[in-house]
Design a protein around this motif. Sequence first.
Motif, mmCIF file in Angstrom:
data_model
loop_
_atom_site.group_PDB
_atom_site.id
_atom_site.type_symbol
_atom_site.label_atom_id
_atom_site.label_comp_id
_atom_site.label_asym_id
_atom_site.label_seq_id
_atom_site.Cartn_x
_atom_site.Cartn_y
_atom_site.Cartn_z
ATOM 1 N N LYS A 138 0.824 -1.202 0.000
ATOM 2 C CA LYS A 138 0.000 0.000 0.000
ATOM 3 C C LYS A 138 0.868 1.266 0.000
ATOM 4 O O LYS A 138 0.597 2.224 -0.713
ATOM 5 N N LEU A 139 1.888 1.212 0.819
ATOM 6 C CA LEU A 139 2.799 2.346 0.922
ATOM 7 C C LEU A 139 3.516 2.580 -0.402
ATOM 8 O O LEU A 139 3.628 3.705 -0.880
ATOM 9 N N LEU A 140 3.964 1.492 -1.022
ATOM 10 C CA LEU A 140 4.739 1.594 -2.248
ATOM 11 C C LEU A 140 3.894 2.111 -3.401
ATOM 12 O O LEU A 140 4.363 2.869 -4.234
ATOM 13 N N VAL A 141 2.641 1.677 -3.425
ATOM 14 C CA VAL A 141 1.775 2.078 -4.523
ATOM 15 C C VAL A 141 1.444 3.565 -4.430
ATOM 16 O O VAL A 141 1.264 4.236 -5.430
ATOM 17 N N ASN A 142 1.393 4.083 -3.223
ATOM 18 C CA ASN A 142 0.885 5.436 -3.056
ATOM 19 C C ASN A 142 1.908 6.517 -2.767
ATOM 20 O O ASN A 142 1.634 7.684 -2.974
ATOM 21 N N ARG A 180 12.881 2.964 -2.597
ATOM 22 C CA ARG A 180 12.328 1.718 -2.067
ATOM 23 C C ARG A 180 13.309 0.945 -1.199
ATOM 24 O O ARG A 180 12.904 0.122 -0.374
ATOM 25 N N PRO A 182 8.100 -10.244 -8.232
ATOM 26 C CA PRO A 182 7.386 -10.770 -9.403
ATOM 27 C C PRO A 182 7.132 -12.279 -9.331
ATOM 28 O O PRO A 182 6.163 -12.747 -9.903
ATOM 29 N N GLY A 201 11.576 0.794 -10.553
ATOM 30 C CA GLY A 201 10.546 1.488 -11.306
ATOM 31 C C GLY A 201 9.376 0.591 -11.682
ATOM 32 O O GLY A 201 8.249 1.052 -11.811
ATOM 33 N N ARG A 202 9.640 -0.703 -11.849
ATOM 34 C CA ARG A 202 8.582 -1.622 -12.271
ATOM 35 C C ARG A 202 7.913 -2.310 -11.087
ATOM 36 O O ARG A 202 6.935 -3.019 -11.254
ATOM 37 N N VAL A 221 6.010 -1.568 -8.508
ATOM 38 C CA VAL A 221 4.604 -1.415 -8.122
ATOM 39 C C VAL A 221 3.666 -2.180 -9.032
ATOM 40 O O VAL A 221 2.552 -2.495 -8.648
ATOM 41 N N ARG A 222 4.103 -2.509 -10.214
ATOM 42 C CA ARG A 222 3.218 -3.239 -11.115
ATOM 43 C C ARG A 222 2.956 -4.660 -10.654
ATOM 44 O O ARG A 222 2.048 -5.318 -11.132
ATOM 45 N N TYR A 223 3.763 -5.134 -9.742
ATOM 46 C CA TYR A 223 3.585 -6.505 -9.244
ATOM 47 C C TYR A 223 2.970 -6.542 -7.851
ATOM 48 O O TYR A 223 2.895 -7.597 -7.246
ATOM 49 N N LEU A 224 2.567 -5.386 -7.331
ATOM 50 C CA LEU A 224 2.071 -5.375 -5.956
ATOM 51 C C LEU A 224 0.541 -5.400 -5.903
ATOM 52 O O LEU A 224 -0.110 -5.048 -6.848
#
Lengths: 273, 255
Positions: free
Chosen positions: A105-109, A114, A179, A267-268, A270-273
Amino acid sequence: MTTTTPSPVYYARRFNEYMAELWRRRDFVWFLARGNIKARNASTVLGLAWWVLNPLLLGFVYFFIFGLIFPTQRDIAYLLSGIFVFHYSSQSMSGGANSIIGNSKLLVNIRFPRLILPIAFLLESTFGFLASLVVLYLIVIPFADVIPGPSILWLLVALPLQIVFNLGLAAATARLAVPFRDITNLIPYLTRIWLYMSPIIWPLSMLESVSETFQGLFRLNPMFPIIAVYRTALLGYPLAQADLVAMVAWCLAIGVIGVAMFIKFEGRMVRYL
Amino acid sequence: MSAPAIKVENVWVRFRPYVDRRPTLRRSLATFRHKETQLVEALKGVSFEVQKGEAFGVVGQNGAGKSTLLRVMARTLRPDEGRVVVRGRMSTLLQLGVGFNAQLSGSRNIYLGGLVAGLNKKQVDERYDEIVEYSELGDAIYRPMKTYSSGMFSRLAFAVAMHLDPEILLLDEVLAVGDEGFKEKSMATMHELLDRSGSIVFVSHAVRQLADFCDRAAWLDEGRVRAIGEAHGVVEEYREFVQRRRKELRAQGLA
Ligand SMILES: Nc1ncnc2c1ncn2[C@@H]1O[C@H](COP(=O)(O)OP(=O)(O)OP(=O)(O)O)[C@@H](O)[C@H]1O
Ligand SMILES: [Mg+2]
């Protein structure tokens, strides 16, 4: 302040900018590490005592199994020093992965470097490791006649190196496990194999009974020189120069590779979270 | 005219979710041979600018890409194409409870929230009393946040966000849970920010309120900007579209 995207390192355009940002946020790292402790204390009865109890129980379990039931290792100082050093590194694998996956949640927002998350975990586990060293002495001074001597100064070399090693390990595991979640399931098994491959539950003399190539194979394990240097520091074992060189090489290599893998992937992520 | 606070240029975001969004080793190996990923284009070439001193609204149906757009503007999600230029210190409230640890007290979470957002400890120290006062949480500030109601959560989150001295504020639906009193208070604070020539990007399904608050708005439809301009006009267009759609669907249902 102007920022644009995209960039090679998503957070900052350059490696030194990234490191500067990490340093700028050192209060955050510190708070995160301490915050974890506080949260745990608030929800457990024994609170801070777990920092001492965890390694104590761990040591007890292994001594029970490998010292008493299958007596492969009766030298408690040798066994416990190995266990605690090993545990400090091995837990950074699952800890590194969880620090990312558990904070999705933290990483996405929110935007921040990181690497802060694995570093905070590492800091927290370092407190635990230091507590386990106290436990080690509480046991081995009365029961194994070990008196810490001036060789303990080697800790000042061994600990920073292992921190670098663990950071690399945590970062690399996070890079791979985010991933490929299957990896989190594999970690406990890998850890166990790694433990059995390390000079902890079997004595060093056992190596003499196997062939040269096999010996070489065992020595390829980074834990081999790391534990050896720690045993010099903690128990006053003679120091082999080859072990020191191997430890420096392993720690720097794993540290650099792990961190580089992590930052490149950042950089990529958050696409896996 | 001075440079825009946010410039979004031809942003494309594509997700390639696997069956359950969590790629695993086995499936990844399987998809190695025949790439069996479903392509979701969340944003398809979105461009616009948000000026200094402007409140900018984003409306659109569920799944239109609003949250994705905000994440790109917050630069936590890198677009596949295009770029975002941001001028100014940004504060984001994209999801409730982010940056907080529910096990810890509200008081400790003020520190956590501030530090997460990039302040150092001393800066949080200086702002602490104001934040507590602003949140109006009283003694509840010393309780673990897991005991908070969602409105209390949002009060603290907003209080922290507004005390980071943002020049740009991104909000995604988070004020919806505040009570009337806090809504008014937060609106007033946001107007102050605009008066200081700060910028606000606001996503909400309360479109009437959004139109009243915002100067301009964009209507996102399936990842594209369908309309952009003066907020009331855009919102009206969006509402008409939604009603027309509902009528069509109802007619189909009857047919
Ligand atoms: N991590 C992800 N992986 C795959 N698809 C995603 C991901 N995040 C968003 N999407 C897809 O992108 C599209 C836009 O989602 P988004 O959350 O931006 O919508 P929204 O406009 O915020 O909707 P709502 O009004 O419901 O909040 C949706 O189709 C969603 O399924
Ligand atoms: Mg949304």
